[in-house]
Design a protein around this motif. Structure first.
Motif, PDB file in Angstrom:
ATOM      1  N   ASP A 134       0.801  -1.176  -0.093  1.00 26.84           N
ATOM      2  CA  ASP A 134      -0.159  -0.031  -0.051  1.00 26.84           C
ATOM      3  C   ASP A 134       0.862   1.336  -0.026  1.00 26.84           C
ATOM      4  O   ASP A 134       1.743   1.428   0.798  1.00 26.84           O
ATOM      5  CB  ASP A 134      -0.859   0.078   1.223  1.00 26.84           C
ATOM      6  N   PRO A 135       0.654   2.170  -1.067  1.00 25.81           N
ATOM      7  CA  PRO A 135       1.187   3.343  -1.044  1.00 25.81           C
ATOM      8  C   PRO A 135       1.463   4.131   0.256  1.00 25.81           C
ATOM      9  O   PRO A 135       2.325   5.103   0.405  1.00 25.81           O
ATOM     10  CB  PRO A 135       0.799   4.142  -2.416  1.00 25.81           C
ATOM     11  N   ARG A 136       0.365   4.191   0.996  1.00 24.18           N
ATOM     12  CA  ARG A 136       0.216   4.998   2.178  1.00 24.18           C
ATOM     13  C   ARG A 136       1.074   4.635   3.245  1.00 24.18           C
ATOM     14  O   ARG A 136       1.013   5.504   4.224  1.00 24.18           O
ATOM     15  CB  ARG A 136      -1.377   4.766   2.700  1.00 24.18           C
ATOM     16  N   ASN A 137       1.775   3.629   3.115  1.00 25.26           N
ATOM     17  CA  ASN A 137       2.908   3.110   3.932  1.00 25.26           C
ATOM     18  C   ASN A 137       3.998   4.216   4.079  1.00 25.26           C
ATOM     19  O   ASN A 137       4.682   4.412   4.940  1.00 25.26           O
ATOM     20  CB  ASN A 137       3.776   1.695   3.564  1.00 25.26           C
ATOM     21  N   TYR A 138       3.944   4.848   2.741  1.00 19.66           N
ATOM     22  CA  TYR A 138       5.210   5.924   2.795  1.00 19.66           C
ATOM     23  C   TYR A 138       4.909   7.453   2.598  1.00 19.66           C
ATOM     24  O   TYR A 138       5.661   8.177   2.075  1.00 19.66           O
ATOM     25  CB  TYR A 138       6.002   5.354   1.279  1.00 19.66           C
ATOM     26  N   PHE A 139       3.485   7.550   3.025  1.00 22.34           N
ATOM     27  CA  PHE A 139       2.962   9.266   3.061  1.00 22.34           C
ATOM     28  C   PHE A 139       3.937   9.923   3.923  1.00 22.34           C
ATOM     29  O   PHE A 139       3.884  11.100   3.833  1.00 22.34           O
ATOM     30  CB  PHE A 139       1.461   9.037   3.536  1.00 22.34           C
ATOM     31  N   TYR A 140       4.608   9.139   5.096  1.00 22.63           N
ATOM     32  CA  TYR A 140       5.369  10.184   5.931  1.00 22.63           C
ATOM     33  C   TYR A 140       6.612  10.690   5.265  1.00 22.63           C
ATOM     34  O   TYR A 140       7.199  11.889   5.648  1.00 22.63           O
ATOM     35  CB  TYR A 140       5.993   9.298   6.973  1.00 22.63           C
ATOM     36  N   ARG A 141       6.980  10.060   4.179  1.00 22.53           N
ATOM     37  CA  ARG A 141       8.136  10.784   3.390  1.00 22.53           C
ATOM     38  C   ARG A 141       7.606  12.254   2.801  1.00 22.53           C
ATOM     39  O   ARG A 141       8.377  13.156   2.625  1.00 22.53           O
ATOM     40  CB  ARG A 141       8.397   9.924   1.969  1.00 22.53           C
ATOM     41  N   TYR A 142       6.470  12.411   2.452  1.00 23.61           N
ATOM     42  CA  TYR A 142       5.755  13.465   1.820  1.00 23.61           C
ATOM     43  C   TYR A 142       5.925  14.598   3.032  1.00 23.61           C
ATOM     44  O   TYR A 142       6.139  15.720   3.017  1.00 23.61           O
ATOM     45  CB  TYR A 142       4.192  13.556   1.381  1.00 23.61           C
ATOM     46  N   TYR A 143       5.326  13.901   4.272  1.00 25.17           N
ATOM     47  CA  TYR A 143       5.306  15.004   5.568  1.00 25.17           C
ATOM     48  C   TYR A 143       6.802  15.599   5.719  1.00 25.17           C
ATOM     49  O   TYR A 143       7.016  16.781   6.068  1.00 25.17           O
ATOM     50  CB  TYR A 143       5.064  13.925   6.706  1.00 25.17           C
ATOM     51  N   ILE A 144       7.874  14.635   5.704  1.00 19.66           N
ATOM     52  CA  ILE A 144       9.259  14.920   5.838  1.00 19.66           C
ATOM     53  C   ILE A 144       9.642  16.126   4.521  1.00 19.66           C
ATOM     54  O   ILE A 144      10.486  17.100   5.083  1.00 19.66           O
ATOM     55  CB  ILE A 144      10.195  13.727   5.779  1.00 19.66           C
ATOM     56  N   ARG A 145       9.215  15.880   3.387  1.00 24.02           N
ATOM     57  CA  ARG A 145       9.391  16.947   2.550  1.00 24.02           C
ATOM     58  C   ARG A 145       9.076  18.165   2.857  1.00 24.02           C
ATOM     59  O   ARG A 145       9.786  19.327   2.526  1.00 24.02           O
ATOM     60  CB  ARG A 145       9.167  16.511   1.334  1.00 24.02           C
ATOM     61  N   PHE A 146       7.911  18.546   3.503  1.00 21.65           N
ATOM     62  CA  PHE A 146       7.345  19.673   4.035  1.00 21.65           C
ATOM     63  C   PHE A 146       8.217  20.077   4.994  1.00 21.65           C
ATOM     64  O   PHE A 146       8.436  21.419   5.345  1.00 21.65           O
ATOM     65  CB  PHE A 146       5.934  19.598   4.440  1.00 21.65           C
ATOM     66  N   LEU A 147       8.762  19.218   5.883  1.00 21.30           N
ATOM     67  CA  LEU A 147       9.581  19.928   7.135  1.00 21.30           C
ATOM     68  C   LEU A 147      10.972  20.360   6.536  1.00 21.30           C
ATOM     69  O   LEU A 147      11.427  21.419   6.819  1.00 21.30           O
ATOM     70  CB  LEU A 147      10.063  18.469   7.946  1.00 21.30           C
ATOM     71  N   LYS A 148      11.501  19.701   5.349  1.00 20.99           N
ATOM     72  CA  LYS A 148      12.696  20.295   4.707  1.00 20.99           C
ATOM     73  C   LYS A 148      12.402  21.649   4.091  1.00 20.99           C
ATOM     74  O   LYS A 148      13.376  22.461   4.019  1.00 20.99           O
ATOM     75  CB  LYS A 148      13.178  19.211   3.732  1.00 20.99           C
ATOM     76  N   LYS A 149      11.247  21.762   3.499  1.00 18.22           N
ATOM     77  CA  LYS A 149      10.916  23.082   2.931  1.00 18.22           C
ATOM     78  C   LYS A 149      10.745  24.113   3.707  1.00 18.22           C
ATOM     79  O   LYS A 149      11.276  25.248   3.590  1.00 18.22           O
ATOM     80  CB  LYS A 149       9.806  22.801   1.925  1.00 18.22           C
ATOM     81  N   PHE A 150       9.899  23.975   4.933  1.00 11.40           N
ATOM     82  CA  PHE A 150       9.487  24.945   5.561  1.00 11.40           C
ATOM     83  C   PHE A 150      10.004  25.144   6.786  1.00 11.40           C
ATOM     84  O   PHE A 150      10.005  26.345   7.530  1.00 11.40           O
ATOM     85  CB  PHE A 150       7.893  24.847   5.856  1.00 11.40           C
ATOM     86  N   ASN A 151      10.826  24.176   7.275  1.00 11.19           N
ATOM     87  CA  ASN A 151      11.905  24.295   8.270  1.00 11.19           C
ATOM     88  C   ASN A 151      11.270  24.583   9.606  1.00 11.19           C
ATOM     89  O   ASN A 151      11.854  25.695  10.277  1.00 11.19           O
ATOM     90  CB  ASN A 151      13.111  25.157   7.994  1.00 11.19           C
ATOM     91  N   PRO A 152      10.130  24.170  10.075  1.00  6.82           N
ATOM     92  CA  PRO A 152       9.467  24.786  11.178  1.00  6.82           C
ATOM     93  C   PRO A 152      10.314  24.158  12.563  1.00  6.82           C
ATOM     94  O   PRO A 152      11.377  23.327  12.320  1.00  6.82           O
ATOM     95  CB  PRO A 152       8.265  23.866  11.295  1.00  6.82           C
TER      96      PRO A 152
END
Length: 405
Positions: A134-152
């Motif tokens: 299931d591709p939803r296993n890896y949705f956390y990777r998208y989350y981490i891309r947002f962290l890298k982009k916006f650096n909260p």
């Protein structure tokens, strides 16, 4: 502090943060009905700030349409809701939309819970491959891309317990490694909503992460006093039967009391969405038997104990707990999105009403305030409620993070 809410759903997580004074600069969500709910909630907060809640009330009373309501709201407020799936294809556009919203300002927190079906016990049970593909296993990777982009400075990541053991623990190890590479430390706890004032037993994994250079550690949460039981939580709601609804001004049975003040909201007297789904006669007979069994024997009636004329499933030896009632004297069991398909697991404790939960009752069990309106159909509303993070739980997390920072 400015917050981005990813995989936002109806906004239970962002509602708690908002109640604690955070500014939600963007909600990213793919479900159309959930996005409509988020926009209507944005409308509520804007009109409340402008002391124009009478307009919002007119909408709830169905005196104006949703389109007419939104005409009172600046477009940039409604545009904070970004209705799209998060994927490799859409992320660049989402980044651009958020950058346009925040301008030169920085993002302090990212919050959100990627879809949990790939980690849930029920999801694995239904899938012959145990959700491994299931591709939803890896949705956390998208989350981490947002962290890298916006650096909260900090993030809050919510999910089901199954994420801890998914793929023999590999998923959590990968999350930790990817976060470290992105410059974040993380820790997690299994937290129960009942410890945060929510009238529900609901365990979830809450991962909190922070920039490596930040002087921060996983917060310690004080366990709240026992939340209101279901009898107390429902005591001001009028009685309805299956398929009925009651809404409008002055429809509550009693005035606001202390145990309901976080749910009813100050000076709120407009009941909405106290709507129960209709049921066929067979189910209603079963509902009565389930509640009677609990009242008289204090146990759950198993499916293979039903009279033969009420049995409709060929295999009566599996899923024996197909029907389950909410209990007046305790807290609710976990509300999940399956409530959108049927209410068999959420039978009302009052045998005279003989029905499953109404939308408003399910929302209260999840700790949504009564001024929160879920858009579109009854089914869509139940799905949004079942998928949500309880706002009271989210608010306490937000409060402790704010104190720590």
């Amino acid at each position: 502090m400015k917050v981005i809410d990813l995989f936002a759903g109806a906004g239970g997580l962002s509602e708690g943060f908002r109640q604690e004074g955070y500014e939600i600069v963007a909600h990213v969500e793919m479900d159309k009905s959930a996005c409509n709910t988020l926009r209507t909630r944005e409308a509520y907060y804007y009109l409340k700030q402008k002391k124009l809640l009478n307009i919002y009330n007119e909408y709830l009373l169905q005196n104006i349409t949703r389109g007419e309501l939104y005409k009172y709201i600046p477009q940039e407020i409604l545009d904070k809701v970004i209705q799209t799936e998060i994927s490799n294809k859409t992320i660049p556009k989402i980044f651009a939309q958020i950058e346009e919203i925040i301008g030169e300002e920085t993002v302090d927190l990212i919050i959100g819970g990627p879809p949990c079906q790939a980690y849930s016990t029920a999801g694995k049970a239904r899938d012959p491959n145990k959700m491994k593909n299931d591709p939803r296993n890896y949705f956390y990777r998208y989350y981490i891309r947002f962290l890298k982009k916006f650096n909260p400075k900090i993030f809050v990541f919510e999910n089901v317990r199954g994420i801890l053991t998914a793929q023999e623990g590999k998923v959590l190890k990968n999350i930790r490694r990817n976060l470290k590479n992105a410059g974040y430390k993380m820790d997690h706890r299994i937290l129960n909503a009942k410890d945060f004032g929510v009238s529900q037993i609901r365990e979830r994994v809450i991962i909190i992460g922070w920039k490596k250079e930040l002087d921060f550690e996983y917060p310690k949460f004080k366990i709240k006093p026992e939340p209101p039981n279901i009898k107390e939580l429902f005591k001001d709601l009028p009685k309805i039967k299956a398929g009925e609804q009651i809404s409008g001004k002055e429809k509550y049975l009693i005035k606001q009391n202390k145990s309901l003040e976080k749910i009813r909201c100050k000076n709120w007297d407009l009941l909405t969405q106290h709507i129960s789904r209709p049921n066929n006669e067979n189910d209603l007979k079963i509902y009565k038997l389930v509640v009677n069994t609990w009242n008289n024997e204090r146990r759950i009636l198993k499916y293979n104990e039903l009279p033969s004329e009420l049995v409709t499933h060929k295999n009566s030896d599996i899923f024996l707990d197909r029907y389950k009632n909410i209990k007046y004297e305790t807290l609710s069991h976990t509300i999940v999105a399956h409530i959108a398909k049927d209410g068999h697991y959420y039978i009302h404790p009052d045998i005279e009403q003989n029905r499953s939960l109404s939308i408003r009752e399910a929302a209260r069990i999840q700790s949504f305030p009564d001024d929160f309106y879920f858009e579109d159909s009854r089914t869509a509303a139940f799905k949004q409620i079942g998928n949500a993070v309880p706002p009271l739980m989210a608010r306490e997390i937000a409060h402790v993070i704010k104190k720590s920072i």
